[in-house]
Design an enzyme around this catalytic site. Structure first.
Site, PDB file in Angstrom:
ATOM      1  N   ASN A  93     129.910 -64.707  34.338  1.00 15.56           N
ATOM      2  CA  ASN A  93     131.223 -65.355  34.461  1.00 15.56           C
ATOM      3  C   ASN A  93     131.739 -65.113  35.881  1.00 15.56           C
ATOM      4  O   ASN A  93     131.950 -63.962  36.272  1.00 15.56           O
ATOM      5  CB  ASN A  93     132.153 -64.737  33.406  1.00 15.56           C
ATOM      6  N   CYS A 133     140.499 -68.208  35.913  1.00 13.47           N
ATOM      7  CA  CYS A 133     139.326 -69.066  35.633  1.00 13.47           C
ATOM      8  C   CYS A 133     139.663 -70.551  35.674  1.00 13.47           C
ATOM      9  O   CYS A 133     138.769 -71.390  35.768  1.00 13.47           O
ATOM     10  CB  CYS A 133     138.737 -68.714  34.279  1.00 13.47           C
ATOM     11  N   HIS A 193     134.031 -74.040  32.013  1.00 10.98           N
ATOM     12  CA  HIS A 193     134.032 -72.716  32.638  1.00 10.98           C
ATOM     13  C   HIS A 193     133.016 -71.858  31.895  1.00 10.98           C
ATOM     14  O   HIS A 193     132.998 -71.820  30.660  1.00 10.98           O
ATOM     15  CB  HIS A 193     135.445 -72.119  32.541  1.00 10.98           C
TER      16      HIS A 193
HETATM   17  O1  UT7 Z   1     136.774 -65.927  31.566  1.00 17.08           O
HETATM   18  C1  UT7 Z   1     137.833 -65.193  31.061  1.00 17.08           C
HETATM   19  C2  UT7 Z   1     137.459 -63.762  30.893  1.00 17.08           C
HETATM   20  N1  UT7 Z   1     136.482 -63.613  29.862  1.00 17.08           N
HETATM   21  C3  UT7 Z   1     136.789 -63.089  28.686  1.00 17.08           C
HETATM   22  O2  UT7 Z   1     137.898 -62.714  28.441  1.00 17.08           O
HETATM   23  C4  UT7 Z   1     135.669 -62.972  27.706  1.00 17.08           C
HETATM   24  C5  UT7 Z   1     135.995 -63.495  26.341  1.00 17.08           C
HETATM   25  N2  UT7 Z   1     135.444 -62.654  25.299  1.00 17.08           N
HETATM   26  C6  UT7 Z   1     134.107 -62.467  25.131  1.00 17.08           C
HETATM   27  O3  UT7 Z   1     133.283 -63.059  25.831  1.00 17.08           O
HETATM   28  C7  UT7 Z   1     133.667 -61.544  24.015  1.00 17.08           C
HETATM   29  O4  UT7 Z   1     134.776 -61.199  23.234  1.00 17.08           O
HETATM   30  C8  UT7 Z   1     132.975 -60.241  24.559  1.00 17.08           C
HETATM   31  C9  UT7 Z   1     131.612 -60.575  25.126  1.00 17.08           C
HETATM   32  C10 UT7 Z   1     133.840 -59.578  25.636  1.00 17.08           C
HETATM   33  C11 UT7 Z   1     132.756 -59.251  23.418  1.00 17.08           C
HETATM   34  O5  UT7 Z   1     132.008 -59.855  22.364  1.00 17.08           O
HETATM   35  P1  UT7 Z   1     132.503 -59.696  20.855  1.00 17.08           P
HETATM   36  O6  UT7 Z   1     131.534 -60.409  20.005  1.00 17.08           O
HETATM   37  O7  UT7 Z   1     133.932 -60.160  20.835  1.00 17.08           O
HETATM   38  O8  UT7 Z   1     132.345 -58.158  20.607  1.00 17.08           O
HETATM   39  P2  UT7 Z   1     133.431 -57.042  20.225  1.00 17.08           P
HETATM   40  O9  UT7 Z   1     134.299 -56.739  21.403  1.00 17.08           O
HETATM   41  O10 UT7 Z   1     134.092 -57.442  18.945  1.00 17.08           O
HETATM   42  O11 UT7 Z   1     132.511 -55.788  19.953  1.00 17.08           O
HETATM   43  C12 UT7 Z   1     131.554 -55.771  18.866  1.00 17.08           C
HETATM   44  C13 UT7 Z   1     130.793 -54.468  18.912  1.00 17.08           C
HETATM   45  C14 UT7 Z   1     131.694 -53.242  19.023  1.00 17.08           C
HETATM   46  O12 UT7 Z   1     131.102 -52.214  18.252  1.00 17.08           O
HETATM   47  P3  UT7 Z   1     131.650 -51.869  16.777  1.00 17.08           P
HETATM   48  O13 UT7 Z   1     133.077 -51.494  16.973  1.00 17.08           O
HETATM   49  O14 UT7 Z   1     131.479 -53.120  15.974  1.00 17.08           O
HETATM   50  O15 UT7 Z   1     130.766 -50.738  16.338  1.00 17.08           O
HETATM   51  C15 UT7 Z   1     131.632 -52.851  20.475  1.00 17.08           C
HETATM   52  O16 UT7 Z   1     131.858 -51.481  20.695  1.00 17.08           O
HETATM   53  O17 UT7 Z   1     129.950 -54.403  20.085  1.00 17.08           O
HETATM   54  C16 UT7 Z   1     130.201 -53.207  20.822  1.00 17.08           C
HETATM   55  N3  UT7 Z   1     130.003 -53.483  22.224  1.00 17.08           N
HETATM   56  C17 UT7 Z   1     128.820 -53.372  22.853  1.00 17.08           C
HETATM   57  N4  UT7 Z   1     127.602 -53.011  22.418  1.00 17.08           N
HETATM   58  C18 UT7 Z   1     126.581 -53.031  23.315  1.00 17.08           C
HETATM   59  C19 UT7 Z   1     130.942 -53.909  23.131  1.00 17.08           C
HETATM   60  N5  UT7 Z   1     130.356 -54.086  24.328  1.00 17.08           N
HETATM   61  C20 UT7 Z   1     129.053 -53.772  24.180  1.00 17.08           C
HETATM   62  C21 UT7 Z   1     127.956 -53.758  25.059  1.00 17.08           C
HETATM   63  N6  UT7 Z   1     126.745 -53.390  24.580  1.00 17.08           N
HETATM   64  N7  UT7 Z   1     128.068 -54.146  26.350  1.00 17.08           N
END
Ligand code: UT7
Length: 337
Positions: free
Chosen positions: A294, A123, A264
């Site tokens: 992204n 990125c 970004h």
């Molecule tokens: O550009 C470089 C590459 N980009 C990145 O590396 C992205 C950086 N990270 C992020 O943008 C965020 O961390 C994400 C969007 C990937 C995830 O958001 P988050 O707020 O960090 O969510 P999380 O991974 O902590 O998940 C929270 C909950 C989980 O459920 P539980 O365990 O709390 O019951 C996940 O299983 O959300 C659930 N979850 C979803 N629910 C509905 C994860 N993905 C989804 C989904 N739809 N697509």
């Protein structure tokens, strides 16, 4: 960590001469994704700010998109392809292992006097590329350079992983810088960093020398991007805040001097959190992740072109481009339009 800054003394400057972008016609909305994985529009919107993304169709590749963005940047700069002297193309989804995607683009657009190479910094590829272009152009070694960010991320996205597949889209953006003696205009400052120890946070491990195509993969999902979203999220916020503070300090600017912050487009929440910490007013933070998702190395040049097309920038404005991504890599450019 030691920075490798490039504060320009005002003899020659690498001045922005044109931008262009290309997004494939096909889109993938949040609603479409609900038919592929267990997700919903509300979760994706509140957690990422993304509503839709563009996706390549059969026959579209990283090079075809990059070439179209390049043609549009040339038209914007009022330049003929033969005038181009250098093409730097940042991507993690190249046309093929070799030759470079940049060479394909050089041929496609007829830039027969340019030398061309690819840059792999995920990125951060575009900000790294602009920093390199700045060196060649402000030293007058070359009169101009084109930096392109282009990605077909949907071809390495795992549509069985709901946490990552909702993030990524395809597209390309390009910018041309020219050597000019224009006082304070042009790139004022560039800074770049890497931390290879963080490679496990973001990667795609198949088919390099470590896991060659000639050997069966340990896990078939190795052909896809693998991300530790939470880890990346936290580190990205910290590093981007550091980058902005470094840029302001080195250029002797305050937050109020930045007409537009173009980060970004990784996650709208990351951008908003950075904006809040730095006390940027919302109207000076450019976010278009809702439309494109992204797009890794392509996201900043697409955003820059989008911002210019919307008439949000005027001559004399100082803008700040900031990126963080796989490597780990991070970097920034400060430039006056
Ligand atoms: O550009 C470089 C590459 N980009 C990145 O590396 C992205 C950086 N990270 C992020 O943008 C965020 O961390 C994400 C969007 C990937 C995830 O958001 P988050 O707020 O960090 O969510 P999380 O991974 O902590 O998940 C929270 C909950 C989980 O459920 P539980 O365990 O709390 O019951 C996940 O299983 O959300 C659930 N979850 C979803 N629910 C509905 C994860 N993905 C989804 C989904 N739809 N697509």
């Amino acid at each position: 960590m030691v920075s490798n800054p490039t504060v320009q003394t005002p003899k020659r400057r690498a001045v922005l001469a044109g931008t262009g972008s290309f997004l494939p016609e096909k889109t993938l909305t949040n609603e479409d994704l609900t038919k592929i994985v267990d997700t919903n529009d509300e979760w994706i919107t509140t957690r990422t700010g993304i509503k839709t993304r563009h996706v390549v169709s059969e026959g579209e590749t990283t090079a075809t998109m990059a070439a179209e963005a390049a043609r549009r940047a040339l038209a914007d700069a009022g330049m003929e392809p033969e005038e181009l002297e250098l093409i730097i193309l940042a991507t993690i989804t190249p046309e093929m292992v070799f030759p470079s995607t940049a060479c394909f683009v050089q041929d496609m657009i007829g830039a027969k006097n340019a030398w061309a190479f690819d840059l792999s910094a995920a990125c951060s590829g575009f900000v790294y590329g602009l920093s390199i272009a700045q060196q060649f152009v402000s030293s007058s070694q070359y009169k101009n350079a084109m930096v392109i960010g282009a990605e077909t991320l949907t071809r390495i996205t795992n549509y069985e992983d709901r946490a990552s597949c909702i993030l990524f889209g395809d597209g390309a953006g390009a910018a041309i810088v020219k050597s000019a003696n224009e006082g304070s205009h042009g790139i004022m400052y560039s800074t770049s960093f890497s931390d290879g120890s963080g490679w496990t946070s973001l990667n795609c491990t198949a088919y390099g020398s470590r896991n060659p195509a000639s050997k069966p993969l340990e896990d078939p999902s190795m052909v896809y991007m693998n991300i530790n979203g939470r880890e990346v999220y936290q580190t990205a916020v910290r590093r981007i805040v550091e980058l902005v503070n470094e840029c302001l300090e080195k250029c002797e600017l305050s937050i109020d001097d930045i007409a537009m912050f173009i980060p970004h487009q990784m996650n709208a929440r990351i951008i908003e959190s950075v904006g809040k910490r730095l006390k940027f007013s919302d109207d000076r933070i450019f976010i278009n992740i809702d439309k494109f998702g992204n797009t890794s190395a392509a996201s900043i040049p697409i955003a820059l072109d989008d911002c210019r097309s919307q008439g949000l920038l005027k001559t004399g404005d100082i803008i700040l481009l900031v990126a963080f991504g796989g490597g780990l890599t991070w970097g920034a450019n400060v430039l006056q339009i």
